[in-house]
Design an enzyme around this catalytic site. Structure first.
Site, PDB file in Angstrom:
ATOM      1  N   GLY A   8       0.822  -1.219   0.000  1.00 45.61           N
ATOM      2  CA  GLY A   8       0.000   0.000   0.000  1.00 45.61           C
ATOM      3  C   GLY A   8       0.850   1.260   0.000  1.00 45.61           C
ATOM      4  O   GLY A   8       0.497   2.269   0.610  1.00 45.61           O
ATOM      5  N   LEU A  10       1.372   3.547  -2.100  1.00 47.54           N
ATOM      6  CA  LEU A  10       0.874   4.784  -2.718  1.00 47.54           C
ATOM      7  C   LEU A  10      -0.207   5.448  -1.872  1.00 47.54           C
ATOM      8  O   LEU A  10      -0.774   6.467  -2.249  1.00 47.54           O
ATOM      9  CB  LEU A  10       0.335   4.499  -4.135  1.00 47.54           C
ATOM     10  CG  LEU A  10       1.378   3.974  -5.120  1.00 47.54           C
ATOM     11  CD1 LEU A  10       0.746   3.725  -6.493  1.00 47.54           C
ATOM     12  CD2 LEU A  10       2.538   4.960  -5.271  1.00 47.54           C
ATOM     13  N   GLY A  11      -0.510   4.876  -0.724  1.00 44.04           N
ATOM     14  CA  GLY A  11      -1.514   5.454   0.173  1.00 44.04           C
ATOM     15  C   GLY A  11      -0.966   6.625   0.978  1.00 44.04           C
ATOM     16  O   GLY A  11       0.183   7.046   0.800  1.00 44.04           O
ATOM     17  N   ASP A  34       2.211  -1.758  -4.510  1.00 51.70           N
ATOM     18  CA  ASP A  34       0.827  -1.278  -4.437  1.00 51.70           C
ATOM     19  C   ASP A  34       0.048  -2.029  -5.515  1.00 51.70           C
ATOM     20  O   ASP A  34       0.632  -2.605  -6.428  1.00 51.70           O
ATOM     21  CB  ASP A  34       0.747   0.235  -4.665  1.00 51.70           C
ATOM     22  CG  ASP A  34      -0.512   0.833  -4.058  1.00 51.70           C
ATOM     23  OD1 ASP A  34      -0.429   1.460  -2.981  1.00 51.70           O
ATOM     24  OD2 ASP A  34      -1.601   0.662  -4.647  1.00 51.70           O
ATOM     25  N   ILE A  35      -1.278  -1.980  -5.385  1.00 47.09           N
ATOM     26  CA  ILE A  35      -2.124  -2.694  -6.352  1.00 47.09           C
ATOM     27  C   ILE A  35      -2.207  -1.949  -7.682  1.00 47.09           C
ATOM     28  O   ILE A  35      -2.626  -2.483  -8.688  1.00 47.09           O
ATOM     29  CB  ILE A  35      -3.535  -2.935  -5.760  1.00 47.09           C
ATOM     30  CG1 ILE A  35      -4.282  -4.008  -6.536  1.00 47.09           C
ATOM     31  CG2 ILE A  35      -4.325  -1.629  -5.663  1.00 47.09           C
ATOM     32  CD1 ILE A  35      -5.517  -4.530  -5.840  1.00 47.09           C
ATOM     33  N   ARG A  36      -1.790  -0.669  -7.664  1.00 51.65           N
ATOM     34  CA  ARG A  36      -1.896   0.130  -8.898  1.00 51.65           C
ATOM     35  C   ARG A  36      -0.607   0.898  -9.114  1.00 51.65           C
ATOM     36  O   ARG A  36       0.221   1.016  -8.223  1.00 51.65           O
ATOM     37  CB  ARG A  36      -3.063   1.109  -8.785  1.00 51.65           C
ATOM     38  CG  ARG A  36      -2.802   2.138  -7.713  1.00 51.65           C
ATOM     39  CD  ARG A  36      -4.054   2.685  -7.076  1.00 51.65           C
ATOM     40  NE  ARG A  36      -3.664   3.212  -5.783  1.00 51.65           N
ATOM     41  CZ  ARG A  36      -3.755   4.486  -5.411  1.00 51.65           C
ATOM     42  NH1 ARG A  36      -4.319   5.357  -6.195  1.00 51.65           N
ATOM     43  NH2 ARG A  36      -3.335   4.888  -4.234  1.00 51.65           N
ATOM     44  N   TYR A 142     -14.561  -1.833   9.670  1.00 52.87           N
ATOM     45  CA  TYR A 142     -13.166  -1.393   9.794  1.00 52.87           C
ATOM     46  C   TYR A 142     -12.630  -1.742  11.191  1.00 52.87           C
ATOM     47  O   TYR A 142     -11.557  -2.326  11.342  1.00 52.87           O
ATOM     48  CB  TYR A 142     -13.103   0.119   9.561  1.00 52.87           C
ATOM     49  CG  TYR A 142     -11.742   0.738   9.652  1.00 52.87           C
ATOM     50  CD1 TYR A 142     -10.769   0.490   8.694  1.00 52.87           C
ATOM     51  CD2 TYR A 142     -11.433   1.631  10.684  1.00 52.87           C
ATOM     52  CE1 TYR A 142      -9.524   1.092   8.767  1.00 52.87           C
ATOM     53  CE2 TYR A 142     -10.195   2.236  10.754  1.00 52.87           C
ATOM     54  CZ  TYR A 142      -9.248   1.969   9.796  1.00 52.87           C
ATOM     55  OH  TYR A 142      -8.019   2.565   9.867  1.00 52.87           O
ATOM     56  N   LYS A 146      -9.727  -4.287  12.503  1.00 56.53           N
ATOM     57  CA  LYS A 146      -8.578  -3.760  13.246  1.00 56.53           C
ATOM     58  C   LYS A 146      -8.369  -4.518  14.566  1.00 56.53           C
ATOM     59  O   LYS A 146      -7.240  -4.854  14.917  1.00 56.53           O
ATOM     60  CB  LYS A 146      -8.727  -2.254  13.490  1.00 56.53           C
ATOM     61  CG  LYS A 146      -8.508  -1.411  12.241  1.00 56.53           C
ATOM     62  CD  LYS A 146      -7.082  -1.552  11.724  1.00 56.53           C
ATOM     63  CE  LYS A 146      -6.854  -0.862  10.401  1.00 56.53           C
ATOM     64  NZ  LYS A 146      -5.536  -1.151   9.815  1.00 56.53           N
TER      65      LYS A 146
HETATM   66  N1  SER Z   1      -8.271   7.747   9.791  1.00 59.55           N
HETATM   67  C1  SER Z   1      -8.941   6.481   9.804  1.00 59.55           C
HETATM   68  C2  SER Z   1     -10.311   6.572   9.302  1.00 59.55           C
HETATM   69  O1  SER Z   1     -10.905   7.624   9.462  1.00 59.55           O
HETATM   70  C3  SER Z   1      -8.985   5.946  11.190  1.00 59.55           C
HETATM   71  O2  SER Z   1      -7.956   5.093  11.400  1.00 59.55           O
HETATM   72  O3  SER Z   1     -10.810   5.625   8.793  1.00 59.55           O
END
Ligand code: SER
Length: 323
Positions: A8, A10-11, A34-36, A142, A146
């Protein structure tokens, strides 16, 4: 951490971490993946780069073997708001990618870092001065990925001896690469709009506190934790870290110190507001301070000053390039 595979790259985090590690340790010290591919991107142009979909374990293993890396920094993941729109994809990508990266680390005896988040907490968590070890029952996909990731990283250390390390990042603010679909993104967007229009309409409501941190402190935290003496680490993964906690009116007040007629309006997005409401207001980062000397340098005003200066230059350059 002499040769690092970053997923990841490019994130928002990866694009800055890659450049920092290459500047510190040499061009070939980071195998960016990265995937792209983004044409002309400095991360791709400045050193080794490979296309990698993190759900493809064989390819991840091949790259790690070919370049003989000693560390994986696994960043590829969907952020909170996007994950809520595509929960099945979020589970498959966030968990599938993490399991693959941990397996590669186990088989090749690599050091390992992956971030958790304030999103790992839920409405039942104490919201003020949230302790390091506390109730975690997140209500977002999410957050589910996590917390699962935190547990899995602890498991790989205890069961297999993989040197896993990690932090719970708060919202990260930066001027280089935009975050991709998070709940804390308003605190990045607000600076762009302050400079472009002297006005911002926030999708997060007045009075909603969340923890935040400026990207240079986030990058320093990763490097510091990875270099920390393992004998001092009581925890290994998911250290609470934070540099500031604010709500929209406070960041607006900070911006007004530099742009006095800046205006803040609200058009609250119920989906992202619900996510923000389920997260803590302020974390206790004392374990990170005690165990590996976490020490962020930027408070809200110092960050605002730097963001506005750097973004002004960036927006000027973008205009020049477009003409
Ligand atoms: N910044 C992140 C989000 O808002 C939280 O880890 O998803």
């Amino acid at each position: 951490m002499k040769k690092v595979l970053i997923t990841g790259c490019l994130g928002q985090i990866g694009s800055e971490l890659t450049m920092r590690l290459r500047a510190d340790n040499g061009t070939d010290s980071v195998i960016a993946t990265d995937i792209r591919r983004i044409a002309g991107n400095e991360v791709i142009e400045s050193g080794p780069f490979e296309i990698l979909d993190v759900t493809d374990k064989d390819k991840m293993m091949d790259i790690a073997r070919e370049y003989e890396v000693d560390t994986i920094i696994h960043l590829a993941a969907l952020l909170s708001a996007v994950a809520e729109e595509k929960p099945q994809l979020a589970w498959n990508l966030n968990m599938g990618g993490l399991v693959n990266a941990l397996e590669v680390a186990r088989e090749l005896h690599l050091k390992f870092f992956t971030p958790s988040s304030i999103g790992s907490f839920g409405p039942g968590t104490p919201a003020e001065n949230t302790p390091q070890d506390t109730l975690q029952r997140p209500t977002t996909m999410y957050g589910v990925t996590k917390v699962s990731g935190e547990l899995l990283c602890d498991y790989y250390f205890q069961k297999f001896g993989v040197d896993t390390r990690g932090v719970r990042f708060p919202g990260l603010i930066s001027y280089k690469t935009l975050p991709g679909g998070g709940t804390t993104d308003y605190a990045v967007d607000i600076y762009y709009e302050a400079l472009k229009n002297k006005s911002y309409t926030s999708f997060i409501g007045k009075g909603t506190h969340m923890d935040m941190m400026y990207m240079p402190d986030a990058i320093d935290a990763i490097i510091k934790l990875m270099n920390a003496d393992p004998k001092r680490l009581v925890h290994r993964n998911a250290f609470n870290i934070t540099a500031m906690s604010f709500e929209p009116e406070q960041i607006a007040a900070s911006i007004r110190k530099f742009i006095p007629d800046f205006e803040l309006k609200y058009d609250v997005d119920p989906a992202r507001q619900a996510i923000a409401d389920s997260w803590p207001d302020s974390l206790d980062a004392s374990c990170a301070r005690n165990e590996w000397d976490f020490d962020p340098q930027y408070d809200l005003d110092r960050m605002t000053k730097d963001m506005l200066e750097k973004l002004t230059k960036k927006l000027e350059n973008d205009t020049v390039v477009r003409h």
